[in-house]
Motif scaffolding. Structure first.
Motif, PDB file in Angstrom:
ATOM      1  N   GLY A  13     108.465  -6.781  49.464  1.00 26.50           N
ATOM      2  CA  GLY A  13     108.558  -6.930  47.716  1.00 26.50           C
ATOM      3  C   GLY A  13     107.769  -5.880  46.940  1.00 26.50           C
ATOM      4  O   GLY A  13     107.437  -5.446  46.857  1.00 26.50           O
ATOM      5  N   LEU A  14     106.776  -7.346  46.956  1.00 26.34           N
ATOM      6  CA  LEU A  14     105.840  -7.002  46.896  1.00 26.34           C
ATOM      7  C   LEU A  14     104.448  -6.027  47.710  1.00 26.34           C
ATOM      8  O   LEU A  14     103.472  -5.222  46.915  1.00 26.34           O
ATOM      9  N   ALA A  15     104.405  -6.354  48.966  1.00 27.50           N
ATOM     10  CA  ALA A  15     103.717  -4.922  49.652  1.00 27.50           C
ATOM     11  C   ALA A  15     104.283  -3.442  49.250  1.00 27.50           C
ATOM     12  O   ALA A  15     103.470  -2.944  49.396  1.00 27.50           O
ATOM     13  N   LEU A  16     106.253  -3.524  49.028  1.00 29.34           N
ATOM     14  CA  LEU A  16     106.224  -2.611  48.673  1.00 29.34           C
ATOM     15  C   LEU A  16     105.548  -2.090  47.219  1.00 29.34           C
ATOM     16  O   LEU A  16     104.795  -0.497  47.307  1.00 29.34           O
ATOM     17  N   ILE A  17     105.388  -3.200  46.711  1.00 25.79           N
ATOM     18  CA  ILE A  17     104.738  -2.823  45.440  1.00 25.79           C
ATOM     19  C   ILE A  17     103.513  -1.847  45.018  1.00 25.79           C
ATOM     20  O   ILE A  17     102.800  -1.078  44.607  1.00 25.79           O
ATOM     21  N   VAL A  59      99.817  -1.963  55.850  1.00 22.40           N
ATOM     22  CA  VAL A  59      98.655  -2.207  55.852  1.00 22.40           C
ATOM     23  C   VAL A  59      98.434  -3.820  55.304  1.00 22.40           C
ATOM     24  O   VAL A  59      97.819  -3.976  54.829  1.00 22.40           O
ATOM     25  N   THR A  60      99.379  -3.845  54.178  1.00 17.69           N
ATOM     26  CA  THR A  60      99.243  -5.005  52.876  1.00 17.69           C
ATOM     27  C   THR A  60     100.097  -6.119  53.955  1.00 17.69           C
ATOM     28  O   THR A  60      99.714  -7.092  53.626  1.00 17.69           O
ATOM     29  N   VAL A  61     101.006  -6.043  54.749  1.00 21.77           N
ATOM     30  CA  VAL A  61     101.956  -6.693  55.334  1.00 21.77           C
ATOM     31  C   VAL A  61     101.165  -7.721  56.312  1.00 21.77           C
ATOM     32  O   VAL A  61     100.410  -8.883  56.655  1.00 21.77           O
ATOM     33  N   VAL A  62     100.008  -6.680  57.297  1.00 20.74           N
ATOM     34  CA  VAL A  62      99.269  -7.023  58.070  1.00 20.74           C
ATOM     35  C   VAL A  62      98.592  -7.352  57.907  1.00 20.74           C
ATOM     36  O   VAL A  62      97.703  -8.882  58.026  1.00 20.74           O
ATOM     37  N   LEU A  63      97.398  -7.201  56.270  1.00 19.38           N
ATOM     38  CA  LEU A  63      96.027  -7.588  56.261  1.00 19.38           C
ATOM     39  C   LEU A  63      96.683  -8.989  55.237  1.00 19.38           C
ATOM     40  O   LEU A  63      96.116 -10.004  55.920  1.00 19.38           O
ATOM     41  N   ALA A  64      97.554  -9.710  54.679  1.00 19.85           N
ATOM     42  CA  ALA A  64      98.107 -10.402  54.230  1.00 19.85           C
ATOM     43  C   ALA A  64      98.195 -11.826  54.847  1.00 19.85           C
ATOM     44  O   ALA A  64      98.409 -12.803  55.088  1.00 19.85           O
TER      45      ALA A  64
END
Length: 111
Positions: A13-17, A59-64
């Motif tokens: 959810g945070l990654a989608l936002i 990209v957010t999921v991978v970097l996080a």
């Protein structure tokens, strides 16, 4: 204590936002999708925008996930632990801070 599946849903959810509202990611992901669009035979502007948002979320999921993976490696774990999921969630939240500010501003404008 929330379960692992709820943490993974929160990460998604945070990654989608972040993919939707991050002012830093959107120009780069949009440019990447526009450059790939002729090869993928994409002509629809909404579809290109949707894929740009998805690319930003990915990209957010991978970097996080990098800090969580480093933690697992340094701790010597052979599988993902609850602490790794929490580190992943916290890293996603930190990466999503600019997007949260833009989303809050957009919500105030829609009032």
């Amino acid at each position: 204590m929330p379960g692992r599946s709820s943490i993974i849903l929160a990460i998604a959810g945070l990654a989608l936002i972040n993919g939707l509202f991050n002012p830093l990611l959107l120009p780069q992901t949009s440019a990447a999708i526009i450059l790939l669009a002729p090869g993928l035979l994409l002509t629809s502007a909404p579809l290109i925008a949707f894929l740009a948002y998805l690319l930003g979320a990915g990209v957010t999921v991978v970097l996080a996930g990098v800090p969580a993976a480093l933690f697992e490696r340094l701790a010597g774990h052979d599988h993902t632990t609850y602490g790794s999921y929490l580190i992943w969630l916290c890293a996603t939240a930190v990466l999503s801070l600019p997007a949260a500010a833009v989303a809050a501003a957009a919500a105030l404008l829609l009032r």
